[in-house]
Design an enzyme around this catalytic site. Structure first.
Site, PDB file in Angstrom:
ATOM      1  N   SER A 119       5.364   4.017  13.077  1.00 49.90           N
ATOM      2  CA  SER A 119       3.634   4.670  12.941  1.00 49.90           C
ATOM      3  C   SER A 119       3.749   5.080  14.348  1.00 49.90           C
ATOM      4  O   SER A 119       2.256   5.556  14.754  1.00 49.90           O
ATOM      5  CB  SER A 119       2.625   3.489  12.705  1.00 49.90           C
ATOM      6  OG  SER A 119       2.961   2.676  11.563  1.00 49.90           O
ATOM      7  N   HIS A 140       6.931   9.503   8.707  1.00 47.27           N
ATOM      8  CA  HIS A 140       5.747   8.457   9.039  1.00 47.27           C
ATOM      9  C   HIS A 140       4.972   9.026   7.157  1.00 47.27           C
ATOM     10  O   HIS A 140       4.652   9.566   7.268  1.00 47.27           O
ATOM     11  CB  HIS A 140       4.997   8.214   9.728  1.00 47.27           C
ATOM     12  CG  HIS A 140       4.080   7.133   9.946  1.00 47.27           C
ATOM     13  ND1 HIS A 140       2.556   7.367  10.226  1.00 47.27           N
ATOM     14  CD2 HIS A 140       4.411   6.176   9.299  1.00 47.27           C
ATOM     15  CE1 HIS A 140       2.183   5.723  10.099  1.00 47.27           C
ATOM     16  NE2 HIS A 140       3.031   5.403   9.478  1.00 47.27           N
ATOM     17  N   GLU A 152       3.788  12.377   7.993  1.00 44.54           N
ATOM     18  CA  GLU A 152       3.295  12.737   9.685  1.00 44.54           C
ATOM     19  C   GLU A 152       5.057  13.194   9.535  1.00 44.54           C
ATOM     20  O   GLU A 152       6.140  11.958   9.793  1.00 44.54           O
ATOM     21  CB  GLU A 152       3.304  12.038  10.260  1.00 44.54           C
ATOM     22  CG  GLU A 152       1.535  11.824  10.279  1.00 44.54           C
ATOM     23  CD  GLU A 152       0.952  10.999  10.660  1.00 44.54           C
ATOM     24  OE1 GLU A 152       0.115  11.199  10.922  1.00 44.54           O
ATOM     25  OE2 GLU A 152       1.490   9.365  11.482  1.00 44.54           O
ATOM     26  N   ASN A 190      -2.412   7.476  13.083  1.00 46.20           N
ATOM     27  CA  ASN A 190      -3.093   5.813  13.448  1.00 46.20           C
ATOM     28  C   ASN A 190      -3.831   5.733  15.214  1.00 46.20           C
ATOM     29  O   ASN A 190      -4.375   5.292  15.825  1.00 46.20           O
ATOM     30  CB  ASN A 190      -1.384   4.822  14.196  1.00 46.20           C
ATOM     31  CG  ASN A 190      -1.341   4.685  12.609  1.00 46.20           C
ATOM     32  OD1 ASN A 190      -2.141   4.234  11.692  1.00 46.20           O
ATOM     33  ND2 ASN A 190      -0.107   4.285  12.391  1.00 46.20           N
TER      34      ASN A 190
HETATM   35  N1  CAA Z   1       2.450   5.636  -8.957  1.00 42.74           N
HETATM   36  C1  CAA Z   1       1.783   7.081  -9.477  1.00 42.74           C
HETATM   37  N2  CAA Z   1       0.384   6.823  -9.487  1.00 42.74           N
HETATM   38  C2  CAA Z   1      -0.215   5.487  -9.044  1.00 42.74           C
HETATM   39  C3  CAA Z   1       0.482   4.446  -9.215  1.00 42.74           C
HETATM   40  C4  CAA Z   1       1.758   4.516  -9.117  1.00 42.74           C
HETATM   41  N3  CAA Z   1       2.152   2.985  -8.921  1.00 42.74           N
HETATM   42  N4  CAA Z   1      -0.604   3.351  -8.764  1.00 42.74           N
HETATM   43  C5  CAA Z   1      -1.838   3.788  -8.674  1.00 42.74           C
HETATM   44  N5  CAA Z   1      -1.003   5.472  -8.753  1.00 42.74           N
HETATM   45  C6  CAA Z   1      -2.035   6.791  -8.985  1.00 42.74           C
HETATM   46  C7  CAA Z   1      -3.669   6.063 -10.158  1.00 42.74           C
HETATM   47  O1  CAA Z   1      -3.257   6.644 -11.546  1.00 42.74           O
HETATM   48  C8  CAA Z   1      -5.093   6.809  -9.800  1.00 42.74           C
HETATM   49  O2  CAA Z   1      -5.103   8.143  -9.665  1.00 42.74           O
HETATM   50  P1  CAA Z   1      -5.571   9.015 -10.555  1.00 42.74           P
HETATM   51  O3  CAA Z   1      -7.058   9.404  -9.129  1.00 42.74           O
HETATM   52  O4  CAA Z   1      -5.602  10.608 -10.930  1.00 42.74           O
HETATM   53  O5  CAA Z   1      -6.189   8.422 -11.506  1.00 42.74           O
HETATM   54  C9  CAA Z   1      -5.109   6.832  -8.235  1.00 42.74           C
HETATM   55  O6  CAA Z   1      -3.159   6.489  -7.696  1.00 42.74           O
HETATM   56  C10 CAA Z   1      -5.677   5.618  -7.735  1.00 42.74           C
HETATM   57  O7  CAA Z   1      -4.572   4.220  -8.047  1.00 42.74           O
HETATM   58  P2  CAA Z   1      -5.821   3.486  -8.913  1.00 42.74           P
HETATM   59  O8  CAA Z   1      -6.924   3.653  -9.657  1.00 42.74           O
HETATM   60  O9  CAA Z   1      -4.813   1.814  -9.360  1.00 42.74           O
HETATM   61  O10 CAA Z   1      -6.391   2.526  -7.330  1.00 42.74           O
HETATM   62  P3  CAA Z   1      -7.769   2.667  -6.812  1.00 42.74           P
HETATM   63  O11 CAA Z   1      -8.427   4.047  -7.220  1.00 42.74           O
HETATM   64  O12 CAA Z   1      -8.573   1.004  -6.466  1.00 42.74           O
HETATM   65  O13 CAA Z   1      -7.468   2.764  -5.281  1.00 42.74           O
HETATM   66  C11 CAA Z   1      -6.280   3.137  -3.407  1.00 42.74           C
HETATM   67  C12 CAA Z   1      -5.896   2.451  -4.910  1.00 42.74           C
HETATM   68  C13 CAA Z   1      -4.976   4.220  -3.463  1.00 42.74           C
HETATM   69  C14 CAA Z   1      -5.343   2.041  -2.376  1.00 42.74           C
HETATM   70  C15 CAA Z   1      -7.208   3.368  -2.752  1.00 42.74           C
HETATM   71  O14 CAA Z   1      -8.000   1.832  -2.492  1.00 42.74           O
HETATM   72  C16 CAA Z   1      -7.471   3.709  -1.403  1.00 42.74           C
HETATM   73  O15 CAA Z   1      -6.674   5.047  -1.333  1.00 42.74           O
HETATM   74  N6  CAA Z   1      -7.029   3.040  -0.208  1.00 42.74           N
HETATM   75  C17 CAA Z   1      -6.477   3.313   0.827  1.00 42.74           C
HETATM   76  C18 CAA Z   1      -5.393   3.104   1.156  1.00 42.74           C
HETATM   77  C19 CAA Z   1      -4.747   4.140   2.630  1.00 42.74           C
HETATM   78  O16 CAA Z   1      -5.577   4.059   3.829  1.00 42.74           O
HETATM   79  N7  CAA Z   1      -3.294   4.216   3.478  1.00 42.74           N
HETATM   80  C20 CAA Z   1      -3.603   4.475   4.508  1.00 42.74           C
HETATM   81  C21 CAA Z   1      -2.917   3.083   5.416  1.00 42.74           C
HETATM   82  S1  CAA Z   1      -2.513   3.674   6.716  1.00 42.74           S
HETATM   83  C22 CAA Z   1      -0.503   3.322   6.270  1.00 42.74           C
HETATM   84  O17 CAA Z   1      -0.776   3.263   5.275  1.00 42.74           O
HETATM   85  C23 CAA Z   1      -0.102   4.211   7.795  1.00 42.74           C
HETATM   86  C24 CAA Z   1       0.178   3.601   8.424  1.00 42.74           C
HETATM   87  O18 CAA Z   1       0.429   3.389   9.660  1.00 42.74           O
HETATM   88  C25 CAA Z   1      -0.758   1.978   9.285  1.00 42.74           C
END
Ligand code: CAA
Length: 285
Positions: A119, A140, A152, A190
């Site tokens: 990251s 990434h 990325e 990040n």
């Molecule tokens: N496979 C395929 N699709 C899936 C899945 C899986 N295993 N699990 C969930 N989904 C789909 C669901 O079907 C849903 O799709 P639709 O919107 O089309 O219905 C979508 O993903 C959202 O899933 P959920 O309804 O289960 O969950 P939610 O609405 O509560 O969202 C979340 C969960 C996606 C995690 C949301 O809370 C979110 O976007 N959070 C922020 C995540 C984020 O910011 N991530 C980046 C972090 S930073 C990083 O990773 C980089 C780093 O270097 C630190």
């Protein structure tokens, strides 16, 4: 040369996600963890995630079974010797990554492409230990990998055009949207996200508001899916700490300095969802 067999080193949050999406996209995957227990936990995470994909109607049960059959777990790095692409998602520690890459360099044929999921650490520095630094880049992914669209694609100083083209085609085959960037600490996301997350911890430390109110303010006020403290628990407080430390080492800028509360939480094992407790408490899985 298109990739066929993909190696993934590390089956934690990110490695398991990369292995899952690669297998779901038709690639043969070999995923390596250091112990049998970590491997079992990583493969369980893949199974749970694919089950969720089936429940949500994103994946047919037959496709899930076919994808799972394409994933082979191992604790032996030598089992990655036949891979066309190796994605690495181990701990954010430069020395451990370099040691791993030196070993992989000796194991894999000259054409193998190496992609680090780091990251924040330098792609150019990791590539410097390889005999084929032009075959090295950053890919990434974002957590949760099966859900989050962007990748990325990070170009080190020595990465070749051919390597970038192959990696872009691979990421697009996984259904991802590629954003290209240079090898700069934090890349795009990040660079912007880490100071924000650290500021949220500082706000909590200063007693500006409760953790719940900080998160509610951001989810409702900015329409983010998660508030910053929930997001920290989700990404891993330890992981974010290592990223912040790497960025601080590079910039020597107080914006990237981990607040004392964060360091204490890392030392206490309060790493977020994966350890059952971070800013919030999570049910055991
Ligand atoms: N496979 C395929 N699709 C899936 C899945 C899986 N295993 N699990 C969930 N989904 C789909 C669901 O079907 C849903 O799709 P639709 O919107 O089309 O219905 C979508 O993903 C959202 O899933 P959920 O309804 O289960 O969950 P939610 O609405 O509560 O969202 C979340 C969960 C996606 C995690 C949301 O809370 C979110 O976007 N959070 C922020 C995540 C984020 O910011 N991530 C980046 C972090 S930073 C990083 O990773 C980089 C780093 O270097 C630190």
């Amino acid at each position: 040369m298109a990739f066929r067999e993909v190696g993934v080193v590390g089956c934690g949050l990110m490695g398991s996600g990369i292995a899952e999406v690669a297998a779901r996209s038709g690639f043969s995957v070999v995923v390596r963890e250091v112990t049998d227990d970590l491997l079992r936990r990583g493969l369980d995470r893949i199974d749970r995630s694919m089950a969720r994909g089936v429940e949500r109607g994103k994946l047919a049960a037959g496709d899930r079974d076919a994808a799972r059959a394409r994933i082979r777990g191992t604790t032996r790095l030598a089992d990655l010797a036949g891979c066309d692409l190796v994605c690495e998602a181990i701990i954010e520690n430069m020395e451990q990554k370099k040691a791993l890459y030196r070993e992989l360099d000796g194991l894999c044929p000259p054409d193998t492409v190496f992609a680090s999921n780091t990251s924040s650490l330098s792609i150019t520095e990791m590539a410097s230990v390889m005999r084929r630094p032009e075959r090295f880049l950053g890919l990434h992914f974002f957590n949760p990998v099966p859900v989050m669209k962007p990748v990325e694609m990070v170009r080190g100083l020595t990465t070749s055009e051919d390597t970038l083209a192959l990696a872009r085609a691979f990421a697009e085959q996984l259904g991802k949207t590629v954003v290209a960037c240079k090898d700069y600490p934090g890349f795009i996301v990040n660079l912007l996200l880490v100071p924000y997350l650290l500021d949220a911890i500082r706000a909590l430390e200063l007693g500006v508001a409760t953790k719940e109110d900080i998160d509610t303010a951001v989810t409702l006020g900015l329409n983010h899916p998660m508030g910053p403290l929930t997001l920290l628990d989700f990404v891993g407080i330890d992981t974010t700490y290592y990223i912040a430390e790497a960025m601080f080492a590079e910039f020597k800028d107080a914006r990237y300095a981990a607040p004392p509360l964060m360091r204490k939480m890392v030392l206490a094992g309060l790493h977020g969802r994966k350890t059952g407790r971070g800013f919030y408490v999570y049910p055991a899985r």
